[in-house]
Design an enzyme around this catalytic site. Structure first.
Site, short mmCIF file in Angstrom:
data_model
loop_
_atom_site.label_atom_id
_atom_site.label_comp_id
_atom_site.label_asym_id
_atom_site.label_seq_id
_atom_site.Cartn_x
_atom_site.Cartn_y
_atom_site.Cartn_z
CD GLU A 100 -2.99 1.00 2.23
OE1 GLU A 100 -4.11 1.46 2.06
OE2 GLU A 100 -2.63 0.48 3.31
CG ASP A 101 1.34 2.78 3.27
OD1 ASP A 101 0.36 3.22 3.87
OD2 ASP A 101 1.93 1.72 3.60
#
Ligand code: MN
Length: 497
Positions: free
Chosen positions: A80-81
């Site tokens: 995701e990040d």
């Protein structure tokens, strides 16, 4: 370090404990990648981010789900990040783990616009589940840990997260027969959404456990004696305490009369086979008088989610009522873990054969979904066992209404609101006028046409409505109309109807 947080050592030790010859290196490698990817990242609790994936993976290992799921749990937030992407995961861990992580990541990213949040979430959950039900297990574990650390969230987020757990995740866990997960999700959410009621239930439970603890221990000893005398080998006898949210719901059904809740503490007897279940029931009834109409044979007639057991409430020596729940080992496993039991690592190498068609059906659904794009059509396809007796229909605003199979527009109208039911004159299904007794299908969009001058429901509706709810509302209204009429005729009468 916060309470009940897990380290990689904790995770490895539960893996060693729950699995035979586990690929410990896989878990270690997944941890290292996750740890690197989340380096420097903090959660709102102020703790290192890695504690979150560790907690998720720990839960999955505790459930005994296969190690690919545990590894995917460690990696579930990586893509995701951070710098790490799905391709890196695929290179290092193979297709299966990569596709699990990808599905969990997609589930977070999908944003539907202009539709009710509830529907959005339902859609996402259905779709993810249909593609690979293991994704849902990771989502459950993820949500569970988010609820455990909810105290650090701003209040409006607490409310939303808790509400989603109660209204979306827990019912799905229930449908999938995962009662332990359902109970965990509900009790955590309950605490945030209804703090007063939560404390109240906790007090009741503490008092009752204090009061009854000793007598339950005696009952268990006595039951063990009875089984020994009958030469019936039991696998296990234990007491189980009702979950707080489940107690709260039952209390509401019984007008808060705790004396009517017989299964506050139940005694579970686990045996080897079905014949022994009935034999144990017989011996229990020889020693204690059963409470009339409290014997439930969920073995011959399983609950819609597949739950099987024999339940009986008996009068004890001290005048108390106690509930016994009798089941085989396999039923016990399925009752606690539901559909996820099929993905559990088996020490004995034996997999429960029953209900395995769930998996096969899911594969079929997965294939059919691949060829369709429209969600409503997909819903139609989603006829897995767990949902077989229910249909999901939509209001024109996009809210999902969950009804039994064969339900009619009248059932739908009363499910939305009593007044909509009372004033219903016609119905449109997918923009077509239909008869009020026609059966609805999953995915139908139902629009109820009301007439505010209408006096009340038509008694003829009783001939075709499918839900108890609609039936009782129609009957209530009739009584009410009769009552009003009598009061008009006999203005001074005190007749209560
Ligand atoms: Mn997460």
């Amino acid at each position: 370090m916060p309470e009940n947080s897990r380290t990689i050592e904790d995770l490895l030790s539960i893996v060693e404990k729950n699995y035979m010859n586990p690929d410990v290196d896989l878990i270690r490698r997944a941890y290292h990648l996750a740890n690197e990817a989340h380096q420097g990242e903090k959660r709102l609790t102020g703790h290192d981010y890695i504690l979150h994936p560790l907690a998720v993976a720990y839960k999955l290992a505790e459930m005994g789900l296969n190690l690919n799921v545990v590894a995917a749990g460690l990696l579930h937030d990586v893509a995701e990040d951070s710098e790490v992407d799905i391709e890196d995961i695929r290179k290092n861990f193979g297709d299966d783990i990569a596709s699990l992580v990808e599905s969990v990541t997609k589930l977070k990213k999908v944003v539907y616009r202009g539709v009710d949040r509830y529907v959005e979430n339902m859609r996402k959950m259905f779709l993810a589940m249909a593609s690979d039900v293991r994704v849902i297990f990771i989502k459950f574990a993820d949500r569970l840990h988010n609820l455990q650390t909810l105290y650090a969230m701003p209040v409006h987020k607490q409310e939303r997260t808790a509400r989603e757990a109660l209204e979306i995740y827990a019912p799905i866990a229930n449908r999938l027969g995962m009662s332990e997960m359902k109970g965990d999700l509900e009790d955590l959410a309950f605490q945030y959404l209804f703090p007063k009621e939560f404390d109240w239930m906790r007090q009741i439970m503490e008092t009752k456990v204090r009061e009854k603890g000793a007598s339950v221990t005696k009952l268990i000893e006595k039951a063990e004696q009875i089984l020994r005398d009958a030469k019936l080998a039991h696998v296990e006898i234990h007491g189980r305490v009702k979950r707080l949210y489940s107690l709260y719901q039952k209390m509401q059904r019984y007008q808060n009369d705790i004396s009517k809740v017989y299964d506050l503490i139940a005694i579970r007897i686990v045996v080897e086979d079905v014949a022994e279940c009935y034999a144990v029931l017989g011996f229990i009834h020889q020693h204690w008088v059963p409470v009339p109409r409290r014997i439930k044979d969920y073995i011959a007639q399983p609950k819609p989610n597949g739950y099987q057991s024999l339940h009986t409430s008996v009068f004890c020596e001290n005048g108390d009522v106690a509930e016994f729940q009798i089941r085989t080992r396999e039923m016990h496993e399925l009752a606690e873990y539901g559909i996820s039991a099929h993905w559990r690592y088996k020490e004995t190498g034996v997999t429960p054969q029953k209900n395995l068609h769930w998996m096969e059906e899911l594969v079929v659904i997965q294939k059919e979904l691949a060829s369709k794009s429209d969600f409503l059509e997909q819903l139609e396809v989603l006829k897995i066992d767990a949902f077989k007796d229910r249909i999901f229909v939509f209001t024109p605003q996009g809210d999902v209404i969950d009804l039994p199979e064969g339900a009619t527009p009248i059932d739908f109208a009363f499910a939305i609101h009593t007044e909509i039911g009372n004033k219903c004159t016609a119905a449109r299904v997918n923009n077509q006028l239909v008869n009020l007794d026609s059966a609805l299908k999953s995915g139908d969009i139902v629009d109820i046409i009301t007439d505010k001058n209408r006096k009340g429901p038509n008694p003829d509706w009783l001939k075709f409505v499918k839900t108890q709810h609609a039936r009782s509302k129609i009957k209530d209204k009739q009584k009410h109309v009769m009552g009003a009429w009598l009061r008009n005729v006999l203005p001074k009468s005190k007749t209560k109807l």
